[in-house]
Design an enzyme around this catalytic site. Structure first.
Site, PDB file in Angstrom:
ATOM      1  N   LYS A 274       1.002  -1.207  -0.179  1.00  0.00           N
ATOM      2  CA  LYS A 274       0.183  -0.028  -0.056  1.00  0.00           C
ATOM      3  C   LYS A 274       0.924   1.290  -0.049  1.00  0.00           C
ATOM      4  O   LYS A 274       1.823   1.748   0.867  1.00  0.00           O
ATOM      5  CB  LYS A 274      -0.843  -0.035   1.377  1.00  0.00           C
ATOM      6  CG  LYS A 274      -1.674   1.238   1.517  1.00  0.00           C
ATOM      7  CD  LYS A 274      -2.365   1.198   2.857  1.00  0.00           C
ATOM      8  CE  LYS A 274      -3.197   2.464   2.972  1.00  0.00           C
ATOM      9  NZ  LYS A 274      -3.451   2.599   4.579  1.00  0.00           N
ATOM     10  N   ASP A 279      -2.180  10.612   3.775  1.00  0.00           N
ATOM     11  CA  ASP A 279      -3.632  10.178   4.026  1.00  0.00           C
ATOM     12  C   ASP A 279      -4.337  11.230   5.068  1.00  0.00           C
ATOM     13  O   ASP A 279      -3.950  11.258   6.249  1.00  0.00           O
ATOM     14  CB  ASP A 279      -3.842   8.744   4.851  1.00  0.00           C
ATOM     15  CG  ASP A 279      -5.018   8.190   4.929  1.00  0.00           C
ATOM     16  OD1 ASP A 279      -5.939   8.793   4.063  1.00  0.00           O
ATOM     17  OD2 ASP A 279      -5.287   7.266   5.496  1.00  0.00           O
ATOM     18  N   LYS A 286      -9.529  13.095   8.462  1.00  0.00           N
ATOM     19  CA  LYS A 286      -8.885  12.692   9.999  1.00  0.00           C
ATOM     20  C   LYS A 286      -8.816  14.089  10.992  1.00  0.00           C
ATOM     21  O   LYS A 286      -8.939  14.971  10.374  1.00  0.00           O
ATOM     22  CB  LYS A 286      -7.485  12.194   9.627  1.00  0.00           C
ATOM     23  CG  LYS A 286      -7.383  10.780   8.899  1.00  0.00           C
ATOM     24  CD  LYS A 286      -6.064  10.293   8.844  1.00  0.00           C
ATOM     25  CE  LYS A 286      -5.982   8.947   8.146  1.00  0.00           C
ATOM     26  NZ  LYS A 286      -6.285   7.627   8.750  1.00  0.00           N
ATOM     27  N   ASP A 356     -11.876   7.362   4.274  1.00  0.00           N
ATOM     28  CA  ASP A 356     -10.758   7.221   5.020  1.00  0.00           C
ATOM     29  C   ASP A 356     -10.293   5.461   5.163  1.00  0.00           C
ATOM     30  O   ASP A 356      -9.497   5.228   5.717  1.00  0.00           O
ATOM     31  CB  ASP A 356     -10.774   7.576   6.555  1.00  0.00           C
ATOM     32  CG  ASP A 356      -9.305   7.799   7.165  1.00  0.00           C
ATOM     33  OD1 ASP A 356      -8.429   7.781   6.635  1.00  0.00           O
ATOM     34  OD2 ASP A 356      -9.342   7.909   8.329  1.00  0.00           O
ATOM     35  N   GLU A 358      -9.275   3.875   2.636  1.00  0.00           N
ATOM     36  CA  GLU A 358      -8.957   3.758   1.406  1.00  0.00           C
ATOM     37  C   GLU A 358      -7.791   2.878   0.811  1.00  0.00           C
ATOM     38  O   GLU A 358      -7.718   2.669  -0.428  1.00  0.00           O
ATOM     39  CB  GLU A 358      -8.526   5.375   1.098  1.00  0.00           C
ATOM     40  CG  GLU A 358      -7.078   5.434   1.537  1.00  0.00           C
ATOM     41  CD  GLU A 358      -6.544   5.662   2.835  1.00  0.00           C
ATOM     42  OE1 GLU A 358      -5.392   5.079   3.163  1.00  0.00           O
ATOM     43  OE2 GLU A 358      -7.672   5.691   3.691  1.00  0.00           O
ATOM     44  N   ARG A 360      -7.809  -0.216   1.351  1.00  0.00           N
ATOM     45  CA  ARG A 360      -8.364  -1.475   0.590  1.00  0.00           C
ATOM     46  C   ARG A 360      -8.842  -1.291  -0.826  1.00  0.00           C
ATOM     47  O   ARG A 360      -8.852  -1.992  -1.718  1.00  0.00           O
ATOM     48  CB  ARG A 360      -9.438  -2.108   1.543  1.00  0.00           C
ATOM     49  CG  ARG A 360     -10.551  -1.048   1.832  1.00  0.00           C
ATOM     50  CD  ARG A 360     -11.566  -1.196   3.143  1.00  0.00           C
ATOM     51  NE  ARG A 360     -10.809  -0.920   4.211  1.00  0.00           N
ATOM     52  CZ  ARG A 360     -11.260  -1.096   5.147  1.00  0.00           C
ATOM     53  NH1 ARG A 360     -12.490  -1.611   5.659  1.00  0.00           N
ATOM     54  NH2 ARG A 360     -10.439  -0.902   6.499  1.00  0.00           N
TER      55      ARG A 360
END
EC number: 3.4.11.1
Length: 503
Positions: A274, A279, A286, A356, A358, A360
């Site tokens: 990944k 992020d 977040k 969030d 994301e 996967r």
């Protein structure tokens, strides 16, 4: 730093070279019951009972991690002796050994010692041979000497002077120990790359930067690199991956790195990492506190690239393919919204209930892409869920797999590499939490068993090959005063590949 191996059976009086050879320091282990190790007994004899006297006087009680330097020691070639506490002899396991060698390196690195003779690798540790001890000691040393200084305008120079380490090993392990040195150095170099990538800020370590890193690894080590851009990703119908990337000004990259160490027809092991280089959570934003640590959300990608570098340096006789989907997860006017439905490369539709979640979404398209290699096994690595940190803390990585044989291999590798993982459940009953009224699958399954349902989501895209998932959200980096990337799980992955290659 130079590492060398010298066989020695201390119990058979083979220590003359160590006793008379010039060295700045020789490292000896002492157990809590004032028991001297084999090497310590020989040195004690050569120094006319000095070690015994020091121990009996209470200056070295043998407690785990305690160290004591003896200076101007007569009767041996070394000018100093470092005594290291090993703890209780009946509890001397892998952790105790790692604690002891780490304490030894910290003591040595605080001095002006240049050359050291290291005897601790011969200590009996959970039936491990001394070549295991050599590798663990080198990795502990490299861990102590690692510094991230690339972004400092005036980086501080290394304070230590240590340049050469001579390991004494059991003669029967001498050949294996020399291989262990090669593997340990390669592994440490791979871990350093992984750490460097993780520690770089998000404005430097972008998807393009990761793509260029893959190209550099390929150029330096004779691998083949493909870096696909936006149009190529669109042509592959990776709608799930693109739904994460769409709001960032940084273009996404899809990296494929090939290492061929075996016959071309041999099925490769595929590593998928990944690569979210920053992020924010997207529209499901977040909290601001500690958001800077979200630069570490690409540590799965970093560990896969670091492993590929290590594998190439080791020259393993195995084929390995690394796949890294990489992008940023940002809010914006064209960002994916909660409730949007996207179509994955496999054709499954996904209701994005939380932007969030994301990781996967980018991994599922990479796992589908992996099918074309007809892999022997696929292992994905991701800082995937905070739920895994709640479940396992920061010691064990979470291991998910329905393939018992593959899971067993990875757990064996984790123990051998001293890079712990814990197998988590993946029962079919958890799949029900991912049901969607509007799409084939939802991207989250609620708060209960969050790490498990994330793995369940990924499992929907892995029907055609043996697959395992490593959730490294708790192990990829540390916070607080020791803040920084750890380089894990490069040791686990590399050991798995060493075992698969039969080396």
């Amino acid at each position: 730093m130079d590492f060398s191996i010298k066989g020695c059976d201390w119990s058979k009086g083979e220590a003359k070279g160590f006793l008379t050879g010039k060295s700045d320091c020789i490292v000896l282990g002492i157990f809590e019951a004032q028991t001297l190790s084999g090497a310590a007994l020989d040195i004690d004899t050569a120094t006319k009972g000095l070690i015994s006297r020091v121990v009996k006087a209470g200056d070295m009680d043998g407690k785990r991690g305690k160290t004591l330097f003896l200076h101007e020691v007569s009767g041996i070639g070394a000018s100093r002796v470092l005594l290291v506490g090993l703890g209780k002899q009946d509890a001397f396991n892998q952790k105790a050994y790692t604690d002891a060698v780490t304490a030894a390196w910290r003591a040595l690195l605080s001095t002006k010692i240049v050359q050291v003779t290291f005897t601790l690798a011969q200590l009996p540790v959970d039936e491990r041979s001394s070549d295991w001890g050599v590798r663990a000691a080198i990795l502990a040393l490299r861990n102590e000497t690692y510094r991230f200084t690339q972004m400092k305008s005036k980086p501080e120079p290394a304070s230590h002077t240590l340049k050469r380490v001579v390991f004494s090993v059991d003669p029967v392990d001498e050949k294996a120990a020399k291989l262990a040195v090669k593997q340990a150095v390669a592994l440490a170099n791979g871990m350093d790359l992984t750490r460097d990538l993780g520690n770089l800020p998000g404005n430097v370590c972008t998807p393009t930067y990761l793509g260029n890193t893959a190209k550099k690894i390929a150029k330096d080590w004779g691998l083949k690199a493909e870096v696909l851009g936006l149009k190529q990703i669109q042509a592959l119908n990776m709608g799930s991956f693109l739904s994460v990337a769409r709001a960032s000004v940084e273009p996404p990259q899809f990296i494929v790195l090939h290492y061929q160490g075996a016959a071309a027809k041999a099925a490769p092991v595929v590593l998928v990492g990944k690569g979210i280089t920053f992020d924010t959570g997207g529209i499901s934003l977040k909290p601001g506190e500690a958001m800077d640590e979200m630069k570490y959300d690409m540590c799965g990608a970093g560990s896969v690239l670091g492993t590929m570098r290590a594998v190439a340096e080791m020259g393993l006789k195995i084929n390995v393919v690394a796949i890294v989907p990489t992008c940023e997860n940002m809010p914006g006017g064209n960002a994916t919204k909660p409730g949007d439905i996207v179509t994955s490369m496999k054709g499954l539709t996904i209701e994005v209930l939380n932007t969030d979640a994301e990781g996967r979404l980018i991994l599922c398209d990479a796992l589908t892409y992996a099918e074309r290699f007809k892999p022997a096994a696929v292992i994905d690595v991701a800082t995937l869920t905070g739920a895994c940190v709640i479940a396992l803390g920061t010691h064990n990585s979470g291991l998910f797999s329905k393939d018992d044989a593959l899971a067993g291999e990875l757990l064996d590798a984790s123990r051998e590499a001293n890079d712990p993982a814990w197998r988590m459940p993946l029962d079919d009953e958890y799949q029900d939490q991912l049901k969607s009224n509007f799409a084939d699958i939802a991207n989250i399954g609620g708060r209960p068993a969050g790490a498990v349902t994330a793995a369940c989501f990924l499992s929907r895209f892995t029907d055609s090959y043996p697959w395992a998932h490593l959730d490294i959200a708790g192990t990829a980096w540390k916070g607080g005063a020791a803040k920084g990337a750890t380089g894990r799980p490069v040791p686990l992955l590399a050991q798995f590949l060493i075992d698969r290659a039969g080396q």
